[in-house]
Scaffold this motif. Sequence first.
Motif, short mmCIF file in Angstrom:
data_model
loop_
_atom_site.label_atom_id
_atom_site.label_comp_id
_atom_site.label_asym_id
_atom_site.label_seq_id
_atom_site.Cartn_x
_atom_site.Cartn_y
_atom_site.Cartn_z
N GLU A 161 0.84 -1.19 0.00
CA GLU A 161 0.00 0.00 0.00
C GLU A 161 0.88 1.25 0.00
O GLU A 161 1.90 1.31 0.70
CB GLU A 161 -0.90 -0.01 1.24
CG GLU A 161 -1.84 1.17 1.33
CD GLU A 161 -2.77 1.06 2.54
OE1 GLU A 161 -3.09 2.11 3.11
OE2 GLU A 161 -3.16 -0.08 2.87
N ARG A 163 0.90 5.82 -0.98
CA ARG A 163 0.18 7.04 -1.35
C ARG A 163 1.15 7.99 -2.03
O ARG A 163 2.26 8.21 -1.53
CB ARG A 163 -0.43 7.71 -0.12
CG ARG A 163 -1.42 6.85 0.64
CD ARG A 163 -1.99 7.63 1.82
NE ARG A 163 -2.87 6.78 2.64
CZ ARG A 163 -2.46 6.11 3.70
NH1 ARG A 163 -1.18 6.19 4.07
NH2 ARG A 163 -3.30 5.36 4.39
N GLU A 180 -3.75 6.68 -4.26
CA GLU A 180 -3.41 5.60 -3.34
C GLU A 180 -3.55 4.25 -4.04
O GLU A 180 -4.48 4.05 -4.83
CB GLU A 180 -4.34 5.65 -2.12
CG GLU A 180 -4.03 4.63 -1.06
CD GLU A 180 -4.86 4.82 0.20
OE1 GLU A 180 -4.56 4.17 1.21
OE2 GLU A 180 -5.80 5.63 0.16
#
Length: 564
Positions: A161, A163, A180
Amino acid sequence: MIIGIDLGTTNSACAVWRDGTATLIPNRLGETLTPSAVSIDDSGAVLVGVAARERQASHPDATVTAFKRYMGTKRTTKLGGRDYSAEELSALVLRSLKEDAETFLGEPVTEAVITVPAYFNDQQRKATHRAGELAGLRVERLINEPTAAALAYGIHNLDAEARFFVFDLGGGTFDVSIVEIFEGIIEVRASTGDNQLGGEDFNEVLIALMRERFAEAWGEAARNDRLYQRLREQAERARRDLSGGATATMRVVWEDRAYEMEIDAATFEAQAAGLVERLRDPVLRALRDSDLRPEALSDIILIGGATRMPLVRRAVARMFGRFPNATVNPDEAVALGAAVQAGLKARDAALKEVVVTDVCPYSLGVNVSRALPGGGYEHGIFAPILERNTVIPASRVHGFQTLTDNQSEVVFGIYQGEARLVRDNVEIGKTKVKVPRGPAGQGMEVRFSYDVSGLLEVDIVVAQTGERTSLVINDDHVGDDKIAERRALLAGLKTHPRDEELNRAALARGEKCYENFLGDDRAHVDHLIRRFQHALDGQDPRAVEQARAEFHAALDGLEGERFL
């Protein structure tokens, strides 16, 4: 065959996804960038690209550039005895790119993914879609430029993950987006920007400096269009030179005389300070809308040719407290990302399965009226239903009531924008709803449904009768003539205490604060504005002074966040 196209203000480019990679497509001159310029020669033939741009200084009446800034408006340009809209001029550029792609690929190109600035509104997006259709392309999708840049950066291949903040300063527009990646989904958390800020505006700073230097020699000729186009070309060159050096020289010949001015980086940066300052507000707004702090970002990605300017890169570094990532060619990233999206649309096996979501760039809502505490009504208030940066596709519903007894119909104006008053937003539609006569407070539910293609459907249901009214927003748009008419009406308003300097400044701050917040905070600002306006209406100087102090104190409490 489907290709990805970056339709830019200054330059355009196209790319294709094949053999597992995105590849830029060269134009007929072997270059990957095609100037977004159109000209008509003496024979009536259309020139596109470098050939057109080179004619701008010598044939300003037959050449046009930077028309992307007027997409979605009624502004036209006369070339060769004919008026062209911005979308028609864009179609000529797209057609040229399509022909180059067909030559390079050796097969017909029928479909395209076209990029648009993240902050393009509904009218501008529809105009871009029509431009693609005029060029003979089926537009599979419009994708926001920062989203495309993130794809070019390769975030679709990341497993963890992350951003990213995409900072996109092009020739004519400025966009920022927070993107994101998680569990195979690329989600745009926030998008905002300024459609009237780009490299062209920095060029205007240099043009103004040279005009000032030779004001006495040029006199009235300083505003001559032919001279302006020469200055514009020199300003572009000088700005590029200043991106890599300490000084640059602007030279023009006018009426058989050469004029030369040397400009150093420090002077340019001092004169451009106001433009650099305008870069900060969209950054703050995107962070606020996404509820993220700068340290939560994995990286800051720079795209757009104007980000090569050292003053811009230093400004970004100051905002975030770290150096941005400039590993992707800022001129090519958007086209390459569009090609990745084209590959995703074509379901290429070489691309990992990924879903790309986007957001609604502007708040969408209706006009409402409110009863005032002392009697009377305040009309033309904007009531958001779909707030900006809502992930799309999305559907939201909001309840409204009739305002007066025995009301037989309600007129709903459909608006997009961030201002508190609808007169300062853009009207994109209107519909009337019949309601049964009765006491005030008859209920209605208004639902807005917005899809990834930018199509807005409005459904209104009258609670008492169950009668439904539906409206799909069409391509009609508000032109310059209507805007000018509205400004003239506002200019004719009688003088009122709110026109006093301190009060006007306070109201302007409130309106800006209203635009910069969402949800409960936005409603709170709305309440503060109405309370301050109520004090202004009383015209008691002491009460106004006290209300103004309380108003500023309340806004200080809302805006007291970390300064970037």
